[in-house]
Design a protein around this motif. Sequence first.
Motif, PDB file in Angstrom:
ATOM      1  N   ASN A  68     -14.001  54.180  29.013  1.00 15.04           N
ATOM      2  CA  ASN A  68     -14.109  55.599  29.330  1.00 15.04           C
ATOM      3  C   ASN A  68     -12.721  56.206  29.566  1.00 15.04           C
ATOM      4  O   ASN A  68     -12.068  55.914  30.569  1.00 15.04           O
ATOM      5  CB  ASN A  68     -14.997  55.757  30.576  1.00 15.04           C
ATOM      6  N   GLY A  69     -12.298  57.067  28.645  1.00 11.57           N
ATOM      7  CA  GLY A  69     -10.994  57.702  28.754  1.00 11.57           C
ATOM      8  C   GLY A  69     -10.837  58.531  30.011  1.00 11.57           C
ATOM      9  O   GLY A  69      -9.749  58.580  30.594  1.00 11.57           O
ATOM     10  N   TYR A  70     -11.896  59.194  30.450  1.00  5.96           N
ATOM     11  CA  TYR A  70     -11.864  59.997  31.675  1.00  5.96           C
ATOM     12  C   TYR A  70     -11.463  59.125  32.860  1.00  5.96           C
ATOM     13  O   TYR A  70     -10.575  59.481  33.632  1.00  5.96           O
ATOM     14  CB  TYR A  70     -13.257  60.618  31.865  1.00  5.96           C
ATOM     15  N   LEU A  71     -12.084  57.985  33.001  1.00  7.03           N
ATOM     16  CA  LEU A  71     -11.788  57.075  34.103  1.00  7.03           C
ATOM     17  C   LEU A  71     -10.386  56.486  33.964  1.00  7.03           C
ATOM     18  O   LEU A  71      -9.568  56.569  34.882  1.00  7.03           O
ATOM     19  CB  LEU A  71     -12.823  55.942  34.150  1.00  7.03           C
ATOM     20  N   VAL A  72     -10.104  55.877  32.831  1.00  7.02           N
ATOM     21  CA  VAL A  72      -8.834  55.179  32.642  1.00  7.02           C
ATOM     22  C   VAL A  72      -7.661  56.152  32.753  1.00  7.02           C
ATOM     23  O   VAL A  72      -6.685  55.888  33.471  1.00  7.02           O
ATOM     24  CB  VAL A  72      -8.819  54.428  31.299  1.00  7.02           C
ATOM     25  N   ASP A  73      -7.740  57.287  32.078  1.00  7.75           N
ATOM     26  CA  ASP A  73      -6.638  58.253  32.108  1.00  7.75           C
ATOM     27  C   ASP A  73      -6.450  58.864  33.495  1.00  7.75           C
ATOM     28  O   ASP A  73      -5.322  59.122  33.917  1.00  7.75           O
ATOM     29  CB  ASP A  73      -6.851  59.363  31.081  1.00  7.75           C
ATOM     30  N   ALA A  74      -7.532  59.095  34.212  1.00  9.09           N
ATOM     31  CA  ALA A  74      -7.432  59.701  35.547  1.00  9.09           C
ATOM     32  C   ALA A  74      -6.649  58.809  36.506  1.00  9.09           C
ATOM     33  O   ALA A  74      -5.924  59.312  37.368  1.00  9.09           O
ATOM     34  CB  ALA A  74      -8.818  59.988  36.110  1.00  9.09           C
ATOM     35  N   ILE A  75      -6.763  57.500  36.339  1.00 10.63           N
ATOM     36  CA  ILE A  75      -6.011  56.582  37.192  1.00 10.63           C
ATOM     37  C   ILE A  75      -4.642  56.279  36.577  1.00 10.63           C
ATOM     38  O   ILE A  75      -3.613  56.406  37.242  1.00 10.63           O
ATOM     39  CB  ILE A  75      -6.807  55.281  37.440  1.00 10.63           C
ATOM     40  N   ALA A  76      -4.611  55.897  35.309  1.00  9.68           N
ATOM     41  CA  ALA A  76      -3.358  55.493  34.664  1.00  9.68           C
ATOM     42  C   ALA A  76      -2.324  56.623  34.630  1.00  9.68           C
ATOM     43  O   ALA A  76      -1.123  56.377  34.751  1.00  9.68           O
ATOM     44  CB  ALA A  76      -3.641  54.985  33.250  1.00  9.68           C
ATOM     45  N   ASN A  77      -2.780  57.854  34.486  1.00  5.40           N
ATOM     46  CA  ASN A  77      -1.878  59.006  34.417  1.00  5.40           C
ATOM     47  C   ASN A  77      -1.765  59.760  35.734  1.00  5.40           C
ATOM     48  O   ASN A  77      -1.224  60.864  35.780  1.00  5.40           O
ATOM     49  CB  ASN A  77      -2.331  59.965  33.311  1.00  5.40           C
ATOM     50  N   ASN A  78      -2.335  59.181  36.791  1.00  5.67           N
ATOM     51  CA  ASN A  78      -2.285  59.755  38.147  1.00  5.67           C
ATOM     52  C   ASN A  78      -2.970  61.112  38.278  1.00  5.67           C
ATOM     53  O   ASN A  78      -2.665  61.882  39.185  1.00  5.67           O
ATOM     54  CB  ASN A  78      -0.838  59.835  38.658  1.00  5.67           C
TER      55      ASN A  78
END
Length: 156
Positions: free
Chosen positions: A72-82
Amino acid sequence: MSNLKQVSIYTRGITTASGAGGYGAILLYENQRKELSGGFQLTTNNRMDILAAIEGLKALKTRCKVTLYNNNGYLVDAIANNWALGWQANNWKNSEQKPTANVDLWEQLLQFCSQHDVEFIRIKQSAGNQEYQRCNYISRQAANQQNLPADEGYQR
């Protein structure tokens, strides 16, 4: 070199056509394996993906170096990209000053992430990864259970 235990966590959240949802998490450490799953009557895919990550991290007893896999890009990006930290710092408003969805879960996830050294990696759903496929299976099984509880944080 870090003396933290290195743990891999595969997570998956799904929803069915009826709106029921399930999550699955598989934790791997050396030759140890733990599978976690659960479901709710009515929820969203995003909520189940976030919850899968929470439940995986919550299961760790000590501070660990974690590689967490999800598609899930929403989950991964929200954490990985702060992004999630930014939403939190902005009183749970996004860059357009609109309320952030799933605040109840983001707060928990950020708390668990702060307790570990976590790297989120987006895995392709079609990659054929055996652990991810198993995670998909257990989350689907959880969503198809009878008498699932309500997702108290879900708002239509």
